[in-house]
Design an enzyme around this catalytic site. Structure first.
Site, PDB file in Angstrom:
ATOM      1  CE  LYS A 121      -3.905  -2.271   0.165  1.00  0.00           C
ATOM      2  NZ  LYS A 121      -3.430  -3.609  -0.181  1.00  0.00           N
ATOM      3  CD  GLU A 205      -5.314   5.978   3.743  1.00  0.00           C
ATOM      4  OE1 GLU A 205      -6.419   5.527   4.079  1.00  0.00           O
ATOM      5  OE2 GLU A 205      -4.642   5.491   2.813  1.00  0.00           O
ATOM      6  CG  HIS A 240     -12.523  -0.058   8.888  1.00  0.00           C
ATOM      7  ND1 HIS A 240     -12.717   1.286   8.683  1.00  0.00           N
ATOM      8  CD2 HIS A 240     -12.019  -0.180  10.147  1.00  0.00           C
ATOM      9  CE1 HIS A 240     -12.336   1.956   9.756  1.00  0.00           C
ATOM     10  NE2 HIS A 240     -11.912   1.091  10.658  1.00  0.00           N
ATOM     11  NE  ARG A 296      -9.085  -9.031  -3.603  1.00  0.00           N
ATOM     12  CZ  ARG A 296     -10.171  -8.381  -3.195  1.00  0.00           C
ATOM     13  NH1 ARG A 296     -11.275  -8.428  -3.925  1.00  0.00           N
ATOM     14  NH2 ARG A 296     -10.166  -7.666  -2.085  1.00  0.00           N
TER      15      ARG A 296
END
Length: 654
Positions: A121, A205, A240, A296
């Site tokens: 990430k 983040e 989440h 994916r």
């Protein structure tokens, strides 16, 4: 001339509903399918549906579905010429994709290099910045020392998210509102990330509290063509993880929608992407920020299929064969609106705890698409993700799609396994959801709505009006339309009651109230004030029916013991395992006094951590478990002292 290489024998390196989904398309295309199964899945639907099935190993995923060596060995033995990884498990494992390529197996997905580029990430965000794609402020550095991360958290600002660098699916993620919470959250994310992805690196983040989660479906072939197939809104989430998704994302101006689509294609081109992928953005008013790329097929791909009329698995297989994309960007047309609900085996009231167990009865509703890997008589395993099915409704517009999904959820009959169907129905009828007032942190209501009082006599009235055997016909001398009374057992949703009604022509009396009615073929009319209220009724194939009242859809059955929820009031005094799992941390010791709500231990189940807390004040008498133990649902993990317990000097019960 371009050479195509048709796939003849497809190994599906997955299980459950996505394996069944892939098998359906492969069968239609004349491709031979090879399924894999663990000990827990020996009789699973994907095994029954495939042309052949091979045993992988024990139930734990690390010893079966995540064992790349075993998967590749079976691919060689079976003569497979391609591998479809589905989603989850090995689908975003760059080493596995590369190993397939090296062995001459076509991996139905991107290259190992592309997966690697987006799987990290931190590195992915740097790539996106270089490609001109907006990214959220944060820290994505290589220095993972706790002190450095704590300092960077202060620079990023609170609230923030700690996220697993190799994460996805909501696993390995914690919100932190202040510096004092940071260390504990960091430790939890690292444990969870290591268990789920084998990598405990994290990134930080900036947290956007009222953002929407909007993602764009991209596709690219080996010939240099790339496009986007619209977008999806996935803002309804718990922990989440997505609960309800829809396409296209509503209330987005065309210029902004186009800008997101073009940014998504630019992101795919930046890593020479091939196959199906999803670029996930956070949308705040008229600004969007790159979150991550899923390299994916997504769980929610059916809503894109519904509005585009395309089979995305067929697209994946065509790209793997070296064929061009079936459409150009100009030829992509979106029709209507689609919404998908993820039906999970989970206890909503207990904080969405995953559940497992047998499915004794199951009647799927009509009028919607059902993607599932189970049938009546099957069981949801404690070893894997607890999703039971995806229900997908399509309509001319958003309101019609949600109404059709609500009808289907109201008609659903599944048990005795606990599931989130009632919550999904509530969300489909929630005014804020229908008016697009929700966001990623919108608090999903978990307490069930009370059943309208009037529903009970109306449900009983409809049962009385049905032809054939019913409790009403069994009452001596009772006929509808003449004065009479009856005591009957009625179940609405998960609640059962015994009612006594007095019936007269056009009127029933219940609890001192006189209710005037008229019966139609598919409705009950009620007199309210000077007018009449129409309550539609839909008969179901399994003998139940759905009653619509005051904007609610209520499933009604004649009550019987088989369908009554089971309640066990004989739990031992202490903390028991709410599911199968592994003890990853014990936070108390024998002899210690604890207060209600105090964390006792951490249980990892289905790749997520669950903190067990004390339900009352007390003293820990004994700890029958150790860190690293694998425990079954219902196992006593922490024993509390009672008035009759005495402890020795070490605090252990004699």
């Amino acid at each position: 001339m371009t050479q195509y290489h048709p796939i003849k024998r497809l190994l599906i390196a997955n299980r459950g509903e996505i394996a069944v989904r892939i098998i359906k398309t492969a069968r239609r295309l004349g491709i031979h399918t090879i399924a894999l199964y663990s000990d827990a899945d020996a009789n699973a639907m994907h095994v029954r549906e495939a042309d052949e099935a091979w045993h992988l190993g024990p139930a734990p995923a690390r010893e079966s579905y995540l064992d790349a060596g075993k998967v590749l060995s079976i691919a060689r033995e079976t003569g497979a010429d391609a591998v479809h990884p589905g989603y989850g498990f090995l689908s975003e494992n760059s080493d596995f994709a590369t190993a397939c390529e090296q062995r001459g197996l076509r991996f139905v997905g991107p290259s190992g290099a592309a997966i690697l580029a987006m799987g990290d990430k931190s590195g992915a965000k740097a790539l996106m910045e270089a490609a001109g794609v907006p990214v959220l402020p944060g820290y994505h550095g290589a220095d993972q020392r706790p002190a450095v991360l704590r300092d960077q958290a202060t620079l990023v600002g609170f609230p923030l998210l700690i996220k697993a660098a190799s994460g996805g699916g909501g696993k390995g993620m914690r919100r932190v509102d202040q510096l004092g919470e940071f260390d504990a959250a960091l430790a939890a994310v690292r444990r969870e990330a290591l268990a789920a992805f084998g990598d405990d690196r994290v990134l930080l983040e900036r947290y956007l509290p009222r953002a929407r989660h909007v993602e764009v479906q991209v596709f690219a072939d080996t010939l240099g063509n790339a496009l986007y197939l619209g977008d999806r809104d996935c803002s309804l989430q718990r922990r989440h993880q997505k609960v309800i998704e829809e396409a296209p994302a509503p209330d987005i101006p065309p210029p902004l929608r186009r800008a997101m689509g073009e940014a998504a294609v630019a992101a795919a081109r930046a890593i020479a992407y091939v196959g199906a992928g999803t670029i996930e953005f956070l949308l705040c008013k008229d600004e969007f920020f790159f979150m991550e790329m899923n390299t994916r097929l997504q769980v929610e791909h059916p809503v894109t299929e519904a509005v585009t009329g395309q089979d995305l698995v067929a697209w994946q297989l065509a790209v793997a064969e070296g064929r061009p994309l079936p459409l150009t960007q100009e030829e992509v047309v979106l029709r209507g609106h689609a919404v998908e609900a993820r039906l999970y085996a989970e206890d909503v009231a207990a904080g969405f705890l995953p559940a497992s167990g047998p499915i004794q009865w199951l009647n799927w509703p009509k009028g919607v698409r059902i993607d599932t890997g189970v049938a009546a008589g099957d069981a949801v395993s404690p070893y894997y993700d607890p999703m039971i099915a995806k229900l997908v409704a399509h309509g001319d517009d958003r309101a019609q799609a949600f109404a059709r999904l609500a009808d289907a959820l109201a008609a659903l009959a599944l048990g005795p396994l606990v599931h989130n169907g009632p919550l999904l129905l509530r969300l489909c009828e929630d005014p804020e959801v229908l008016q697009m007032g929700h966001h990623t942190q919108w608090p999903i209501p978990t307490a069930p709505l009370p059943i309208p009082a009037l529903a009970w006599p109306l449900a009983t009235l409809w049962l009385a009006s049905r032809p054939g055997p019913s409790p009403w016909q069994q009452a001596p001398g009772f006929r509808l339309g003449q004065a009479g009374s009856l005591t009957a057992a009625v179940r609405i949703g998960e609640e059962a009651r015994v009612l006594t009604l007095r019936a007269l022509p056009g009127r029933i009396e219940w609890q001192g109230e006189s209710i005037h009615y008229a019966l139609g073929q598919d409705h009950i009319r009620l007199r309210r004030g000077d007018g009449w209220l129409r309550c539609p009724v839909t008969e179901l194939a399994d003998g139940a029916f759905v009653l619509q009242l005051d904007g609610r859809r209520l499933r009604v059955d004649e009550d019987d013991q088989q369908h009554r929820p089971h309640h066990d009031h004989d739990h031992p005094r202490g903390a028991v395992a709410p599911m199968h799992g592994i003890i990853v941390a014990i936070l108390v010791e024998a002899g210690q006094a604890v207060t209600r709500g105090q964390p006792l231990l951490v249980l990892e189940a289905m790749k997520m951590e669950h903190v067990l807390k004390a339900d009352k004040d007390g003293v820990v008498a004994a700890l029958p478990c150790r860190q690293g133990d694998q425990v079954s649902q219902g196992t006593l993990l922490v024993h509390f002292a009672t008035d009759h317990d005495e402890t020795d000097e070490q605090g252990e019960a004699p």
